[in-house]
Design an enzyme around this catalytic site. Structure first.
Site, PDB file in Angstrom:
ATOM      1  N   LYS B  76      49.713 -38.222  19.743  1.00 41.13           N
ATOM      2  CA  LYS B  76      48.674 -37.518  20.502  1.00 41.13           C
ATOM      3  C   LYS B  76      48.907 -36.020  20.327  1.00 41.13           C
ATOM      4  O   LYS B  76      50.066 -35.561  20.342  1.00 41.13           O
ATOM      5  CB  LYS B  76      48.791 -37.925  21.980  1.00 41.13           C
ATOM      6  CG  LYS B  76      47.727 -37.335  22.887  1.00 41.13           C
ATOM      7  CD  LYS B  76      47.894 -37.874  24.309  1.00 41.13           C
ATOM      8  CE  LYS B  76      46.851 -37.343  25.259  1.00 41.13           C
ATOM      9  NZ  LYS B  76      47.017 -37.890  26.632  1.00 41.13           N
ATOM     10  N   SER B 151      42.906 -39.870  28.677  1.00 40.11           N
ATOM     11  CA  SER B 151      42.772 -38.833  27.681  1.00 40.11           C
ATOM     12  C   SER B 151      43.341 -39.204  26.309  1.00 40.11           C
ATOM     13  O   SER B 151      43.006 -38.549  25.320  1.00 40.11           O
ATOM     14  CB  SER B 151      43.451 -37.556  28.179  1.00 40.11           C
ATOM     15  OG  SER B 151      44.850 -37.748  28.316  1.00 40.11           O
ATOM     16  N   SER B 175      46.154 -42.090  31.513  1.00 39.74           N
ATOM     17  CA  SER B 175      45.710 -41.663  30.177  1.00 39.74           C
ATOM     18  C   SER B 175      46.266 -42.463  29.011  1.00 39.74           C
ATOM     19  O   SER B 175      45.816 -42.286  27.882  1.00 39.74           O
ATOM     20  CB  SER B 175      46.040 -40.183  29.964  1.00 39.74           C
ATOM     21  OG  SER B 175      45.097 -39.397  30.633  1.00 39.74           O
TER      22      SER B 175
END
Lengths: 92, 484
Positions: B76, B151, B175
Site C-alpha cells: 500500500k 482505504s 481499512s
C-alpha cells in the site's frame, strides 16, 4: 451543540486557507458530524477513565551506546534548500 | 502462475517448476492486461522487482531458503520503501521519495520477497472506497462499476485480480478488513503493537496497524511470521512473545467458543449479508465450535468515538505537511504563514481537509473536554465491552460490513453514510484487538463477495488464523474468481 462552529477560526488553527465554497461546505459538514457525535452525551461517563492507548504504555529504554546513523540527506526531499538549510519565504 | 497462493508458489519455486524471474514477469504481464480495468496500482517498481527476483533465483539455485524467497508482493502506498515514491495517494506527497525502508519492508526484503509496486488508497488512508485517491479511483475486480472498499482498496483489488500473490495494507478503522471483504480476499488486522509502524505514514497513531491481505488465511499466517515482532524503532510496538503463526493452521476447533454479538444483527444489515454470516456460523458449529450469545452494548457509539479520536490524531499528525521539509509547496506565497496555508489548501483533498477540520475542532480550547475527552472515555467503555465478551468466548464472529461493495459515486458526497459503512470494523481498532475478514458467500443479486469477520483478544491472532484456516479448508468461497 447549540453554538455555531466558527469554521474560519478552526481553519486558521489548522493552517488551512479555504475558498468561500470550501468554507460553506465545511460549515455544513461540521454541523452534521458534530450533531452525529453529540449522541455520546447519552452516556454517563463521569466515573470512566479516558483511554489514550490500548496497551499499557511504559518508557522504552536502551543502553546508552552509539550506533551508526543512516547517513540520509534529508535536504534533497525539501521543496527548497540552500547551503545545507531548508529555505522558506520571508518570515517577518 | 499469477493465480497461485504464496504457499503454492513457494513449493513450485523450490521444485524449480518455474523461476522467480519467470513468476515476476508473469505477474507484470497480468498487471499489464488487467490494470487498465482495475487500476489497483499507483506505481510499479519493475527494475527493483526483477533484481530481487534474480537474486532470489541465485539463492534458490544455491539451495538457500527464506520464508518469502522469490514471492511477488505489493505494498500500500503509505509504506515507505527506500528510494521509491511513497505518495499516500495525495498531491501533497506526489513527488516524495522515501529516504528509508519501513521496518515491514526491510523484513520482507530480508525474507526474500519481490516488491512489485505500490497500490492505490484513499488519500492518507481516509476513506472507505479508494475514491478519495488523488491519482485515480480503483475498481472492484468483481464488478468494475463498484468500489473495492478502502482505504486499502488498491491492495485488495490487486490480490483479487491476481496482480500480486499478496499485499500489505493498513487498518485504522477497517481499512484492511472492509476492502478484503468487498473484493473477496483475506485481510488480517493484527493487534495494535504487533507489527511495527516505523516507516508507515501516520494517520491516527493509536489506531493504525499494518497487516497482510492474501488469497488464503494460510498465506496471512506466513506473512505474519515475517512482519510481526517488536521493533526498537517503534516505541509502541509490543515486546511480547512471538508465536509461529503457521502452527495455528493445525489447530482443532473442537470446544472453541464463538461469541455472536447480538448488536451486529440489527436493522441496517443487508439480509443477504446476514444470511451468509449465519450460514458461516453453522459451518463453524459443524467443525466443533460452540455458539454463545454475547453483547457489545456500545457498538452504536463506535463510529462517533472513532471520528473524534482518529480525526484528532490525524489533525496533529498531518500538521507536518507544511511545505518546508518535504512534499508539495505552493508556488505563490509572499511570506511563511501564507506558504503554510496555501500549501495545505492546494496539497490536501476534500476528505483530508474535512478530517483535519473536525480533529482541530475537537481539540480546540473550549471543546476538548466535551468532545476529545468524552471520546476517550467512551473508548474505555468500548474496550471494556470486548474484555467482558472475551470472558465468555474465544473468538467473536460478526459481519464485516453491513453492506456489500457499493457503486462508485454512490456515497462519496455523503460523508456520514460513508463513515457508517465501517461500523462493524471500527470498534476493533478502538479496543486494539485483532480482526480478520474472510470470504463467506456471494451476493445472489449482484454476484459480488460477502465477508465474515472474526475478532479475538489482544495478541491472539492464532485463534483467528486457526478458525479462518479451518473454515477455508471446509468451504470454497475463497476460491471463487472475479470475472476479469
Amino acid at each position: 451543540m447549540s453554538d455555531k462552529i466558527d469554521t474560519q477560526k478552526i481553519a486558521k488553527l489548522a493552517r488551512l486557507k479555504l475558498t468561500e465554497i470550501e468554507s460553506d461546505k465545511l460549515d455544513g459538514y461540521l454541523e452534521q458530524v458534530v450533531d452525529y457525535i453529540d449522541q455520546l452525551n447519552q452516556l454517563d461517563t463521569s466515573n470512566v477513565q479516558p483511554t489514550s492507548h490500548v496497551l499499557p504504555v511504559h518508557n522504552v529504554f536502551r543502553d546508552d551506546k552509539g550506533s551508526k546513523s543512516k547517513n540520509i540527506d534529508y535536504l534533497t526531499g525539501a521543496p527548497s534548500n540552500n547551503k545545507g538549510h531548508y529555505e522558506v519565504p520571508k518570515i517577518i | 502462475m499469477h493465480r497461485k497462493t504464496i504457499l503454492q508458489a513457494k513449493e513450485d519455486l523450490l521444485q524449480k517448476k518455474y523461476s522467480a524471474v519467470e513468476l515476476t514477469k508473469a505477474i507484470y504481464q497480468r498487471i499489464e492486461s488487467v490494470e487498465p480495468k482495475v487500476q489497483a496500482y499507483v506505481h510499479l517498481t519493475q527494475d527493483i522487482a526483477l533484481n530481487q527476483a534474480q537474486e532470489a533465483d541465485q539463492k534458490l539455485a544455491a539451495g538457500q531458503d527464506a520464508p518469502l524467497l522469490g514471492i511477488p508482493i505489493a505494498l500500500k502506498d503509505l509504506i515507505c520503501m527506500q528510494d521509491t515514491r511513497t505518495t499516500c495517494s495525495s498531491k501533497m506527497l506526489d513527488q516524495f521519495i522515501a529516504p528509508y525502508d519501513a521496518t515491514v519492508v526491510s523484513r520482507l526484503k530480508k525474507a526474500g520477497a519481490v516488491i512489485l509496486g505500490k497500490t492505490n488508497m484513499d488519500e492518507f488512508a481516509m476513506g472507505s472506497s479508494t475514491e478519495n485517491s488523488w491519482h485515480h479511483p480503483t475498481m472492484n475486480p468483481w464488478d468494475l462499476s463498484r468500489v473495492p472498499g478502502g482505504s486499502s482498496g488498491g491492495s485488495a483489488a490487486a490480490v483479487a485480480a491476481h496482480e500480486c500473490l499478496a499485499a500489505l495494507g493498513s487498518d485504522t478503522g477497517g481499512s484492511i478488513r472492509q476492502p478484503a471483504n468487498f473484493c473477496g480476499v483475506t485481510g488480517l488486522k493484527p493487534t495494535y503493537g504487533r507489527v511495527s509502524r516505523f516507516g508507515l505514514v501516520a494517520f491516527a497513531s493509536s489506531l493504525d496497524q499494518i497487516g497482510p491481505m492474501t488469497k488464503t488465511v494460510a498465506d496471512s499466517a506466513l506473512l505474519m511470521n515475517v512482519i510481526a515482532g517488536n521493533d526498537p524503532q517503534d516505541s509502541t510496538s509490543a515486546d511480547v512473545e512471538l508465536p509461529n503463526f503457521m502452527n495455528s493452521l493445525e489447530k482443532n476447533l473442537s470446544g472453541l467458543k464463538m461469541g455472536i454479538p447480538k448488536e451486529y444483527f440489527t436493522s441496517g444489515i443487508d439480509p443477504e449479508v446476514e444470511a451468509s454470516v449465519q450460514e458461516a456460523i453453522k459451518t463453524l458449529e459443524s467443525l466443533g465450535m460452540k455458539k454463545v450469545e454475547i453483547s457489545l452494548p456500545h457498538l452504536q457509539y463506535s463510529v462517533a468515538t472513532y471520528y473524534i479520536i482518529a480525526c484528532a490524531e490525524a489533525s496533529a499528525n498531518l500538521s507536518r505537511y507544511d511545505g518546508v521539509r518535504y512534499g508539495y509547496r505552493s508556488k505563490s506565497s509572499d511570506n511563511l504563514l501564507e506558504m503554510y496555508m496555501n500549501t495545505r489548501q492546494e496539497g490536501f483533498g476534500e476528505e483530508v481537509k474535512r478530517r483535519i477540520m473536525l480533529g482541530t475542532f475537537v481539540l480546540s480550547s473550549g471543546y476538548y473536554d466535551a468532545y476529545y475527552l468524552k471520546g476517550q472515555k467512551v473508548r474505555t467503555l468500548i474496550k471494556q465491552d470486548f474484555e467482558n465478551a472475551f470472558e465468555q468466548c474465544d473468538v467473536i464472529i460478526a459481519p464485516n460490513s453491513p453492506i456489500t461493495a457499493f457503486k462508485l459515486g454512490e456515497r462519496v458526497n455523503d460523508p456520514i453514510k460513508m463513515y457508517l459503512s465501517d461500523i462493524y470494523t471500527i470498534s476493533a481498532n478502538l479496543a486494539g484487538i485483532p480482526g480478520i475478514s474472510i470470504p463467506c458467500g456471494t451476493s445472489k443479486t449482484n454476484k459480488i463477495p460477502i465477508g465474515i469477520q472474526l475478532m479475538s483478544k489482544h495478541f491472539d491472532e492464532e485463534n483467528l488464523i486457526a478458525v479462518g484456516h479451518q473454515f477455508q479448508l471446509n468451504t470454497e468461497y475463497h476460491l471463487k474468481q472475479p470475472p476479469l
